[in-house]
Structure formats: C-alpha cells, structure tokens
Design an enzyme around this catalytic site. Structure first.
Site, PDB file in Angstrom:
ATOM      1  NE  ARG A  85      -1.663  -2.353   2.737  1.00 43.82           N
ATOM      2  CZ  ARG A  85      -1.853  -3.617   2.363  1.00 43.82           C
ATOM      3  NH1 ARG A  85      -2.955  -3.951   1.765  1.00 43.82           N
ATOM      4  NH2 ARG A  85      -0.939  -4.543   2.610  1.00 43.82           N
ATOM      5  CB  THR A  86       3.389   2.586   2.334  1.00 47.66           C
ATOM      6  OG1 THR A  86       2.604   2.099   3.419  1.00 47.66           O
ATOM      7  CG2 THR A  86       3.934   3.950   2.677  1.00 47.66           C
ATOM      8  CE  LYS A 114      28.777  -2.659  -5.779  1.00 48.86           C
ATOM      9  NZ  LYS A 114      28.899  -1.484  -6.647  1.00 48.86           N
ATOM     10  NE  ARG A 135       6.889   0.710   4.871  1.00 51.64           N
ATOM     11  CZ  ARG A 135       5.682   0.139   4.908  1.00 51.64           C
ATOM     12  NH1 ARG A 135       5.547  -1.145   4.640  1.00 51.64           N
ATOM     13  NH2 ARG A 135       4.622   0.853   5.190  1.00 51.64           N
ATOM     14  CG  HIS A 169       3.367   3.965   8.580  1.00 55.40           C
ATOM     15  ND1 HIS A 169       3.600   4.771   7.486  1.00 55.40           N
ATOM     16  CD2 HIS A 169       2.858   2.799   8.073  1.00 55.40           C
ATOM     17  CE1 HIS A 169       3.241   4.133   6.384  1.00 55.40           C
ATOM     18  NE2 HIS A 169       2.785   2.928   6.718  1.00 55.40           N
TER      19      HIS A 169
END
Ligand code: CP
Length: 354
Positions: A85-86, A114, A135, A169
């Site tokens: 969704r986000t 790396k 996120r 959030h």
C-alpha cells in the site's frame, strides 16, 4: 562510532519539540518524519487539498493540470522493507503530480551490499532526486536521513517517512485521520469520539503515529486493547498523560470494550520484530479479533479500520458490512499522500484555486 554517529546522538538527545524544528524550512513543513510535526491547521490544509485533488482528477483537463504541477521534479522510493500500500500509493501519488520516480526496494541490489554506509547511500540517492520517500526496519532511520541531508549535506531535499521500524508511520496516521473525519462527517467529525486500538500496539508503528496525532482533536478517549505483552509502550502513554488525553488499557478481550467504541482500529501482530523467532505465536490473541458475532456489539454508526495487511484479526465476512472502512481507508492513502507532496513542494494553492 563515526563523527556522524556522535552528532546524531547529540541531536537525538534533544527534546522532540527541538528536533522537529530541523524538519522545517522557511517556517513550513519540509520533511515528514514524525506525527508530532503535525498540527490541526496542517492536517486541515492537507485534507482540503485531498478533497480538491479528488474532485479535479475526475476530469481529463483536471488530471492534466495536476500532472503539470511537479513534472519538473523527481522522487525516489527507497523501500527496503516490504510494502504494498504505502509503496504503490506513494508511487501513484507522485505520478498523479507528474513526478518521475525511481526506486530501490532491496539493499542487496544497491551498493549497500558492498558495505556503503546508510549515510553515504542516502547522500548518493539525494544526488539523483528531489524527494526521498523511504521505509526500512530501523527505528529513527527517516529521522537520521532528514537530519543528515539538512545538516551535513549540501543537497538538502525533503525526506518522507513511509515507515521506520516499529517507531512511526506518520503518513498512515494522516490517511487514518482523514478516514475518521470523513466517516464521522455527519456526526461532528472525530472530536468527542472513542477510538479503540487493538492488536500489536507495542510494535505497531501505525497505532503509535495515530496516537500522537489524536492530540490535535478535542475530547477523544482511547482504548488500548491487547494482551499485556502487546500493550502500548510507556513513551506513548506518557505523551497521552502529558496532553490530558484519557485512555484505558484492556488486556482480557476486545469483547469487554467493543460496544464503547466509535472507531475500532485493528492491527496485525508484527512478528517480523520478534527477538526470538516464533515468540509472538505463543501469545493467545484469539480474544482480540473481530468476526460477525463481535460486529453485533459494534455501534450502528461505528466503523472498523485496519492499516492492512491483515491476517485473521478481521474475518472476511465483515467486509460486506457498511461499517467496514478499511478498503476505503487504503485508497484514501493515495489522495492524502498526493496532497502531502503538493503541500511540501508548496504547489497546493494552485490546486485549491483551480
Ligand atoms: N499500511 C501499510 O503500511 O501497508 P503496507 O505495509 O502494505 O505498505
């Protein structure tokens, strides 16, 4: 410990009121990192823009106008923790506003594999974009990213938090409040309502961010419903006490309190944060779910919400009940996120004046 680690630790030792000043520019919201940055005026502005976007987008000429607003800007979606969704709603929101997007969804395919540090990676990504939406599973990661670009880098671009570990959030909370306000529009809005939150309140970033945003509304009462081991953490409870927001804690069963609530906000168990694999599965959550028998006790004007994804907290049989608001809630995310981006880039007045 690098000098950046030391400086960030120093920054984090400050109060939240001090820290959020770093996320403003020219007195305006610049980075969207934590819910505590938002007041009722900003929320109302974002919701006015949201409503106007929804209206304008209905016509082809309106859509073309909206797409012209940020067609000279690029956005990067830096999502190294899973999301449906986000991610998709932000990507759609960027495209709605004409922004081109790039993405990294797995640090194994970036130079982080790396050994490139988080800080260097962020600075690198900021070279190619005008906005980073991010996120990941690290608490305070978005805060660190915004602090880094604002204080240490000469390429200062906005950072939006799409979920930082089990911490916050905030854009979910923005869409949740929008859904609550709209659902209760004929009942005076969210003011004066009782909001029940149920599930993994300890590690659920959505309920944490939503609890902080509740401060902007009058006469709200909160009910935290979860087994003791999933109850809300002390930092949020202290915040509520400091701001005189009444809350009660229910640890036995949702059944004991469900009939008191106007809004019931269900969440899943966040077992991706288990310290010992499988520990969440040992907690009995069978008395913290909603099916048709529980719906009989929900107020006739009550609503059921869920940030999703769900497992079995809400029986699919509830989906056809008009009080089930979760599918609308997730779609609201695209519109409120487009409004937030327009607000950050200061093109919202063009939308409002269209
Ligand atoms: N509500 C929410 O954050 O959903 P996703 O994890 O699918 O983005």
């Amino acid at each position: 410990m690098s000098i950046l680690d030391e400086k960030f630790e120093e920054f984090q030792a400050g109060s939240i009121e001090e820290r959020i000043k770093c996320f403003k520019q020219d007195g305006r919201l610049f980075d969207m990192i934590v819910s505590q940055q938002l007041d009722r005026k900003i929320l109302n502005d974002i919701y006015d823009i949201t409503n106007q976007l929804r209206t304008i987008s209905k016509s082809k000429s309106g859509s073309i106008f909206i797409q012209s607003l940020l067609c000279h800007k690029r956005a990067m979606l830096y999502f190294t923790q899973p999301s449906s969704r986000t991610f998709l709603s932000f990507e759609s929101a960027c495209h709605m506003l004409g922004m081109r997007t790039s993405e990294i969804r797995d640090s194994r395919v970036s130079s982080e594999i790396k050994g490139e540090s988080f800080d260097d990676s962020l600075r690198t990504y900021s070279s190619y974009t005008d906005l980073i939406i991010m996120r990941n599973d690290m608490e305070n990661s978005a805060e660190r990213a915004a602090w880094l670009l604002n204080t240490w880098s000469n390429r200062c671009i906005p950072v939006v938090n799409g979920g930082s570990g089990s911490d916050q959030h905030p854009t979910q909370a923005i869409l949740d409040i929008y859904t609550l306000q709209k659902s209760f529009a004929s009942q005076g809005g969210l003011d004066g309502k009782t909001v029940l939150m149920c599930g993994d309140l300890r590690r659920g970033r959505t309920v944490r961010s939503l609890s902080y945003l509740i401060k902007n509304f009058e006469d709200i009462r909160l009910i935290y419903t979860a087994p003791q081991s999933f109850q809300m953490k002390g930092d949020v409870c202290e915040f509520l006490e400091k701001n005189n927001i009444p809350f009660i804690v229910e640890t036995e069963s949702i059944d004991n309190v469900i009939s008191e609530a106007d809004a019931i906000y269900m969440t899943r168990i966040q077992d991706e944060y288990d310290l010992v694999k499988g520990e969440s599965g040992k907690v009995d959550i069978s008395r913290f779910t909603i099916g048709l028998p529980e719906m009989k006790k929900v107020k006739p004007n009550g609503i059921i919400m869920h940030p999703f994804p769900r497992r079995n907290e809400i029986d699919v049989a509830v989906d056809s009940d008009p009080r089930a608001m979760y599918w609308r809630q997730e779609r609201n995310g695209m519109w409120t996120r487009a409004a937030l981006i327009a607000y950050i880039f200061n093109v919202h007045n063009e939308i409002l004046n269209f």
